[in-house]
Design an enzyme around this catalytic site. Sequence first.
Site, PDB file in Angstrom:
ATOM      1  N   SER A   8       0.970  -1.231  -0.213  1.00 54.59           N
ATOM      2  CA  SER A   8       0.123  -0.064   0.040  1.00 54.59           C
ATOM      3  C   SER A   8       1.001   1.167  -0.008  1.00 54.59           C
ATOM      4  O   SER A   8       1.744   1.327   0.764  1.00 54.59           O
ATOM      5  CB  SER A   8      -0.775   0.061   1.214  1.00 54.59           C
ATOM      6  OG  SER A   8      -1.229   1.387   1.553  1.00 54.59           O
ATOM      7  N   HIS A  31      -1.472  -1.300  -4.143  1.00 53.82           N
ATOM      8  CA  HIS A  31      -2.659  -0.959  -3.281  1.00 53.82           C
ATOM      9  C   HIS A  31      -2.855   0.373  -3.115  1.00 53.82           C
ATOM     10  O   HIS A  31      -1.933   0.988  -2.610  1.00 53.82           O
ATOM     11  CB  HIS A  31      -2.652  -1.796  -1.920  1.00 53.82           C
ATOM     12  CG  HIS A  31      -3.969  -1.937  -1.268  1.00 53.82           C
ATOM     13  ND1 HIS A  31      -4.886  -2.731  -1.321  1.00 53.82           N
ATOM     14  CD2 HIS A  31      -4.157  -1.007  -0.122  1.00 53.82           C
ATOM     15  CE1 HIS A  31      -5.755  -2.340  -0.542  1.00 53.82           C
ATOM     16  NE2 HIS A  31      -5.611  -1.301   0.317  1.00 53.82           N
ATOM     17  N   ASP A  33      -5.409   3.195  -1.575  1.00 53.62           N
ATOM     18  CA  ASP A  33      -6.116   3.482  -0.438  1.00 53.62           C
ATOM     19  C   ASP A  33      -6.929   4.806  -0.949  1.00 53.62           C
ATOM     20  O   ASP A  33      -6.486   6.028  -0.620  1.00 53.62           O
ATOM     21  CB  ASP A  33      -5.562   3.716   0.878  1.00 53.62           C
ATOM     22  CG  ASP A  33      -5.168   1.876   1.429  1.00 53.62           C
ATOM     23  OD1 ASP A  33      -5.889   1.147   1.263  1.00 53.62           O
ATOM     24  OD2 ASP A  33      -4.011   1.786   1.560  1.00 53.62           O
ATOM     25  N   MET A  35      -9.503   7.420   0.214  1.00 58.13           N
ATOM     26  CA  MET A  35     -10.486   7.820   1.545  1.00 58.13           C
ATOM     27  C   MET A  35     -11.163   9.110   1.072  1.00 58.13           C
ATOM     28  O   MET A  35     -10.608   9.892   0.426  1.00 58.13           O
ATOM     29  CB  MET A  35      -9.487   7.910   2.506  1.00 58.13           C
ATOM     30  CG  MET A  35      -8.798   6.417   2.893  1.00 58.13           C
ATOM     31  SD  MET A  35      -7.866   6.614   4.245  1.00 58.13           S
ATOM     32  CE  MET A  35      -6.987   5.197   4.416  1.00 58.13           C
ATOM     33  N   HIS A  64      -8.481   0.389  -3.426  1.00 57.20           N
ATOM     34  CA  HIS A  64      -9.598   0.051  -2.053  1.00 57.20           C
ATOM     35  C   HIS A  64     -10.146   1.179  -1.791  1.00 57.20           C
ATOM     36  O   HIS A  64      -9.572   2.318  -1.341  1.00 57.20           O
ATOM     37  CB  HIS A  64      -8.299  -0.401  -0.907  1.00 57.20           C
ATOM     38  CG  HIS A  64      -9.148  -0.698   0.421  1.00 57.20           C
ATOM     39  ND1 HIS A  64      -8.290  -0.769   1.782  1.00 57.20           N
ATOM     40  CD2 HIS A  64     -10.473  -1.065   0.760  1.00 57.20           C
ATOM     41  CE1 HIS A  64      -9.141  -0.787   2.507  1.00 57.20           C
ATOM     42  NE2 HIS A  64     -10.518  -1.064   2.205  1.00 57.20           N
ATOM     43  N   MET A  66     -12.264   3.268   0.422  1.00 57.88           N
ATOM     44  CA  MET A  66     -13.099   3.428   1.543  1.00 57.88           C
ATOM     45  C   MET A  66     -13.844   4.864   1.358  1.00 57.88           C
ATOM     46  O   MET A  66     -13.557   5.767   2.025  1.00 57.88           O
ATOM     47  CB  MET A  66     -11.994   3.714   2.719  1.00 57.88           C
ATOM     48  CG  MET A  66     -11.290   2.514   3.028  1.00 57.88           C
ATOM     49  SD  MET A  66      -9.698   2.490   3.742  1.00 57.88           S
ATOM     50  CE  MET A  66      -8.798   2.394   2.186  1.00 57.88           C
ATOM     51  N   MET A 135     -10.531  -6.648   6.517  1.00 60.92           N
ATOM     52  CA  MET A 135      -9.809  -5.534   7.164  1.00 60.92           C
ATOM     53  C   MET A 135      -9.203  -6.139   8.655  1.00 60.92           C
ATOM     54  O   MET A 135      -9.931  -6.704   9.259  1.00 60.92           O
ATOM     55  CB  MET A 135     -10.562  -4.440   7.419  1.00 60.92           C
ATOM     56  CG  MET A 135     -10.866  -3.669   6.331  1.00 60.92           C
ATOM     57  SD  MET A 135      -9.409  -2.782   5.396  1.00 60.92           S
ATOM     58  CE  MET A 135      -8.556  -2.002   6.503  1.00 60.92           C
ATOM     59  N   ASP A 173      -5.806  -6.945   5.116  1.00 53.52           N
ATOM     60  CA  ASP A 173      -5.236  -5.454   4.883  1.00 53.52           C
ATOM     61  C   ASP A 173      -5.400  -4.967   6.460  1.00 53.52           C
ATOM     62  O   ASP A 173      -6.457  -4.969   7.122  1.00 53.52           O
ATOM     63  CB  ASP A 173      -6.165  -4.767   4.081  1.00 53.52           C
ATOM     64  CG  ASP A 173      -5.573  -3.289   3.799  1.00 53.52           C
ATOM     65  OD1 ASP A 173      -4.566  -2.965   4.229  1.00 53.52           O
ATOM     66  OD2 ASP A 173      -6.341  -2.654   3.247  1.00 53.52           O
TER      67      ASP A 173
END
Length: 220
Positions: A8, A31, A33, A35, A64, A66, A135, A173
């Site tokens: 990540s 990866h 992330d 957000m 990913h 979120m 998670m 993760d």
Amino acid sequence: MGIQITPSILNADFARLGEEVARIPSADWVHVDVMDNHFVPNLTFGPTMIEALARSTDVPLDAHLMIEDADRNALAYVEAGCGSVTFHVEAARAPVRLAREIRAHGARASMALRPATPIEPYEDLLPELDMVLIMTVEPGFGGQKFLDLCLPKIRRARELMDKHGVETWLQVDGGVSLDTIERCVEAGADTFVAGSAVYSADDPDRMVAELRAKAESAAS
Ligand code: DX5
Ligand code: ZN
């Protein structure tokens, strides 16, 4: 598919992301992330930045998300060039339709579960998914401590996948490191996200190799 290591970039230097990704040539995926400061109390980047990153590397991107309202926003990440797009089931109104749309647009479709979300209610969705992400920290930040209480869920997810005879990858993760990766392998995971473990190492690519070696020996 054997063991896959997916660093990540959350703990990488955001001012030099292209160079940071070039430091992990042996990674299977990168990866990313995403957000939105609503689904999680943190804000990172969106499709425009990911599109630029995708152009700068040959390593495929694993998004990913979120974010709230995954149904409306996920396809932008397929279009940005991600080979795999993970939505949180807690943020998806119609996860089956969403998984089918992601696949129809040419990416792998994946569903993530927060630590307190059980896998059992989603058993029937497994054939619609290319990966399930469990998670092992509360999503939002890198560098948190691995939650051992999630290990039984990894085990149950693997049992359900075996029962349905699906080839779904099982990703873990949060808090994955040389200290915790073996537990995850033993529980049945095969795809590992590691953020701070990789980017706090002096040689991130060597850490990718060490994590892979440890996971492969635990798997054999
Ligand atoms: C946390 C993110 C993770 C994070 C992992 O919400 O989903 O991908 O980067 O970082 P570490 O490996 O440091 O727990
Ligand atoms: Zn993540």
